[in-house]
Motif scaffolding. Structure first.
Motif, mmCIF file in Angstrom:
data_model
loop_
_atom_site.group_PDB
_atom_site.id
_atom_site.type_symbol
_atom_site.label_atom_id
_atom_site.label_comp_id
_atom_site.label_asym_id
_atom_site.label_seq_id
_atom_site.Cartn_x
_atom_site.Cartn_y
_atom_site.Cartn_z
ATOM 1 N N PRO A 299 1.115 -27.199 -28.953
ATOM 2 C CA PRO A 299 0.737 -28.187 -29.964
ATOM 3 C C PRO A 299 0.588 -29.592 -29.387
ATOM 4 O O PRO A 299 1.119 -29.899 -28.316
ATOM 5 C CB PRO A 299 1.900 -28.130 -30.953
ATOM 6 C CG PRO A 299 3.077 -27.754 -30.102
ATOM 7 C CD PRO A 299 2.533 -26.822 -29.057
ATOM 8 N N LEU A 300 -0.125 -30.432 -30.101
ATOM 9 C CA LEU A 300 -0.244 -31.838 -29.720
ATOM 10 C C LEU A 300 1.108 -32.529 -29.851
ATOM 11 O O LEU A 300 1.500 -33.334 -29.008
ATOM 12 C CB LEU A 300 -1.282 -32.521 -30.617
ATOM 13 C CG LEU A 300 -1.565 -33.997 -30.360
ATOM 14 C CD1 LEU A 300 -2.166 -34.184 -28.969
ATOM 15 C CD2 LEU A 300 -2.521 -34.540 -31.426
ATOM 16 N N ARG A 301 1.825 -32.206 -30.920
ATOM 17 C CA ARG A 301 3.174 -32.723 -31.151
ATOM 18 C C ARG A 301 4.050 -31.577 -31.642
ATOM 19 O O ARG A 301 3.613 -30.773 -32.456
ATOM 20 C CB ARG A 301 3.178 -33.827 -32.219
ATOM 21 C CG ARG A 301 2.255 -34.995 -31.924
ATOM 22 C CD ARG A 301 2.257 -35.976 -33.091
ATOM 23 N NE ARG A 301 1.273 -37.027 -32.914
ATOM 24 C CZ ARG A 301 0.002 -36.969 -33.326
ATOM 25 N NH1 ARG A 301 -0.430 -35.861 -33.929
ATOM 26 N NH2 ARG A 301 -0.825 -37.974 -33.137
ATOM 27 N N ARG A 302 5.261 -31.533 -31.170
ATOM 28 C CA ARG A 302 6.203 -30.504 -31.615
ATOM 29 C C ARG A 302 7.084 -31.037 -32.738
ATOM 30 O O ARG A 302 7.215 -32.247 -32.927
ATOM 31 C CB ARG A 302 7.084 -30.045 -30.452
ATOM 32 C CG ARG A 302 6.338 -29.429 -29.298
ATOM 33 C CD ARG A 302 7.295 -28.953 -28.212
ATOM 34 N NE ARG A 302 6.560 -28.472 -27.054
ATOM 35 C CZ ARG A 302 6.063 -27.232 -26.939
ATOM 36 N NH1 ARG A 302 6.260 -26.373 -27.915
ATOM 37 N NH2 ARG A 302 5.407 -26.867 -25.857
ATOM 38 N N MET A 303 7.688 -30.117 -33.458
ATOM 39 C CA MET A 303 8.745 -30.456 -34.414
ATOM 40 C C MET A 303 10.067 -30.437 -33.652
ATOM 41 O O MET A 303 10.385 -29.434 -32.997
ATOM 42 C CB MET A 303 8.791 -29.443 -35.555
ATOM 43 C CG MET A 303 7.586 -29.494 -36.470
ATOM 44 S SD MET A 303 7.855 -30.661 -37.791
ATOM 45 C CE MET A 303 6.429 -30.338 -38.824
ATOM 46 N N ASP A 362 6.600 -36.865 -30.710
ATOM 47 C CA ASP A 362 6.708 -35.650 -31.508
ATOM 48 C C ASP A 362 7.200 -35.970 -32.919
ATOM 49 O O ASP A 362 7.646 -37.076 -33.207
ATOM 50 C CB ASP A 362 7.658 -34.654 -30.836
ATOM 51 C CG ASP A 362 7.064 -34.061 -29.577
ATOM 52 O OD1 ASP A 362 5.827 -34.113 -29.421
ATOM 53 O OD2 ASP A 362 7.828 -33.539 -28.741
ATOM 54 N N TYR A 363 7.110 -34.960 -33.784
ATOM 55 C CA TYR A 363 7.621 -35.103 -35.149
ATOM 56 C C TYR A 363 9.136 -34.897 -35.113
ATOM 57 O O TYR A 363 9.617 -33.871 -34.633
ATOM 58 C CB TYR A 363 6.949 -34.102 -36.087
ATOM 59 C CG TYR A 363 5.463 -34.363 -36.232
ATOM 60 C CD1 TYR A 363 5.001 -35.569 -36.737
ATOM 61 C CD2 TYR A 363 4.527 -33.408 -35.854
ATOM 62 C CE1 TYR A 363 3.635 -35.817 -36.874
ATOM 63 C CE2 TYR A 363 3.160 -33.641 -35.986
ATOM 64 C CZ TYR A 363 2.732 -34.853 -36.490
ATOM 65 O OH TYR A 363 1.382 -35.103 -36.611
ATOM 66 N N ILE A 364 9.864 -35.857 -35.640
ATOM 67 C CA ILE A 364 11.305 -35.899 -35.450
ATOM 68 C C ILE A 364 12.065 -35.786 -36.765
ATOM 69 O O ILE A 364 11.727 -36.430 -37.761
ATOM 70 C CB ILE A 364 11.714 -37.229 -34.761
ATOM 71 C CG1 ILE A 364 11.046 -37.368 -33.391
ATOM 72 C CG2 ILE A 364 13.235 -37.348 -34.650
ATOM 73 C CD1 ILE A 364 11.506 -36.370 -32.358
#
Length: 453
Positions: A299-303, A362-364
């Protein structure tokens, strides 16, 4: 023959008020690259293409770009609508698009749509073909059924009787359809599963169980299951060499059957941080299913979940649960120095945040260990982590009585059965059990609401 199996794209989805379009564009371009690199014959999309029945214009544009990219690579597309989609909107232009190798089953027909693709790459299998059977999501009432299993059985009966008629020379439709009473509690077992020269792949979008065992769910699913009425047993699909499912966001096989959920291509909740999202590379031949291989998606950004005091997190300290692990462990920040100076390896699933590069975008979800009041913690954290989605206060979670209440909330949320959820809520508020008459009223209300979704 090889094809990619994907599902539950949910294009246009927002998570905690963050648009996922940029992330979805990144992952869809990656899937196009996978299809080209693996020289697949087709890409199967098993429903929930959009997140809403009326998707935003940007979502439609992105999906158009995705289909165009696959078509330019010479890859055929086979897609159905899911419960989140508008069948009529998904079906738009299907007769025209099929000439370009984009095969769509959005609205329900009187029988499942068939698409036959011959393997032109392997001389050893000349004359052999794969038949893809496209069965979109349908509510039982649309076909005069009471349960999803009854609806699917009825629709597949049309397919198998048509197959038998072709093989025995009977005219299509000569046999009378079995009554609804005969279908209930009974599977339609095909008589033509050994037909030479053709293998069968079913593409559909339902909640499939294996002898009562339900698939593993994710937090991002908004599906309402009412007392098992939505369940479809895997036995209904006997006779197909592979069943490509959509509906559940975690990739998984149903029992030992050739039945797979592809899962969503992106993490859509913090309950999915340990899941490896993937596209399924399916190989099939004259002998049936050969192999199902999971191709991980990046992914572009992870959770991510991070934990520590506000000050520790701002300077890059704290701890983090790894995105993929077998066991979740948490180590206090104050213990990190001791672990490192003693030369020990950190426990599986834990790492020091300051040693990880690139994670700040990333998504935090930040779990704060601070005591007392904090002024605008999410705004403060976003100065370092711009994509903080959630703030969780540890002291609130563990306050007197809070742990028991949190456990109760988790228990209720895990059931995923609207009727059971309401019964527990009713018992908590009224301190008495919901009557049978009350249960019937709730079931009717849920069905009415589902009909408006």
């Amino acid at each position: 023959m090889k094809f990619l199996h994907i599902a539950d794209l949910h294009i246009g989805k927002t998570v905690n008020d963050f648009s996922m379009l940029e992330d979805q564009k990144f992952i869809l371009e990656q899937i196009i690259g996978m299809a080209s690199a693996n020289q697949v014959d087709g890409v199967v999309i098993a429903g929930d293409i959009y997140d809403r029945a009326i998707p935003p214009a940007e979502a439609v544009t992105l999906f158009d770009s995705f289909l165009t990219g696959l078509s330019e690579k010479g890859v055929q597309v086979l897609m159905i609508s899911g419960n989140h989609d508008s069948p009529e909107r998904i079906s738009f232009g299907e007769s025209l698009l099929c000439r370009q190798g984009v095969h769509i089953a959005g609205t329900l027909k009187d029988r499942p749509v068939r698409v036959r693709i011959k393997d032109k790459k392997d001389k050893e299998t000349e004359g052999w073909e794969t038949e893809f059977v496209l069965l979109p999501f349908v509510k039982p009432a649309q076909v005069g059924a009471r349960t999803s299993q009854e609806a699917v059985s009825r629709l597949l009966e049309c397919y198998w009787e048509e197959e038998k008629a072709w093989e025995t020379g009977e005219r299509q439709g000569e046999k009378q359809k079995k009554s609804a009473e005969a279908l209930e509690n009974k599977f339609i077992v095909p008589q033509t599963s050994d037909r030479p020269g053709k293998t069968r792949v079913l593409i559909t979008h339902f909640f499939v169980t294996d002898a009562g065992r339900e698939p593993e769910l994710s937090d991002s699913e908004s599906t309402i299951h009412v007392g098992g009425l939505d369940n479809v047993d895997a036995g209904v699909f006997e006779g197909f060499d592979y069943v490509a499912l959509g509906h559940i966001h975690k990739p998984q096989q149903i029992g030992s059957h050739p039945i797979w959920y592809a899962g969503s291509p992106l993490q859509y909740s913090f309950g999915e941080t340990r899941q490896v999202k993937s596209a399924l590379l399916v190989s099939i031949g004259p002998e049936g299913l050969r192999e199902v291989k999971q191709l991980p998606l990046r992914p572009l950004r992870r959770m991510r979940k991070i934990k520590g005091s506000l000050r520790e997190l701002l300077r890059g300290g704290g701890t983090e649960e790894l995105s993929v692990m077998a066991k979740s462990e948490t180590v206090e920040t104050t213990d990190m120095a001791n672990l490192m100076t003693e030369g020990n390896i950190l426990p599986e699933g834990v790492r020091v945040l300051g040693e990880v590069g690139g994670y700040r975008q990333d998504y935090i979800q930040a779990i704060l260990t601070d005591k007392g009041e904090l002024i605008d913690p999410i705004g403060t954290l976003r100065s370092v982590y711009p994509n903080v989605m959630q703030i969780v206060r540890e002291d609130t979670q563990l306050s007197p009585g809070g742990q028991e209440q949190a456990g109760r909330s988790r228990m209720l949320a895990e059931k995923k059965d609207a009727l059971a959820l309401f019964r527990d809520f009713y018992e908590t508020v009224r301190e008495e059990e919901l009557s049978e008459d009350g249960s019937e009223v709730i079931v009717d209300t849920i069905r009415e609401l589902e009909g408006k979704m």
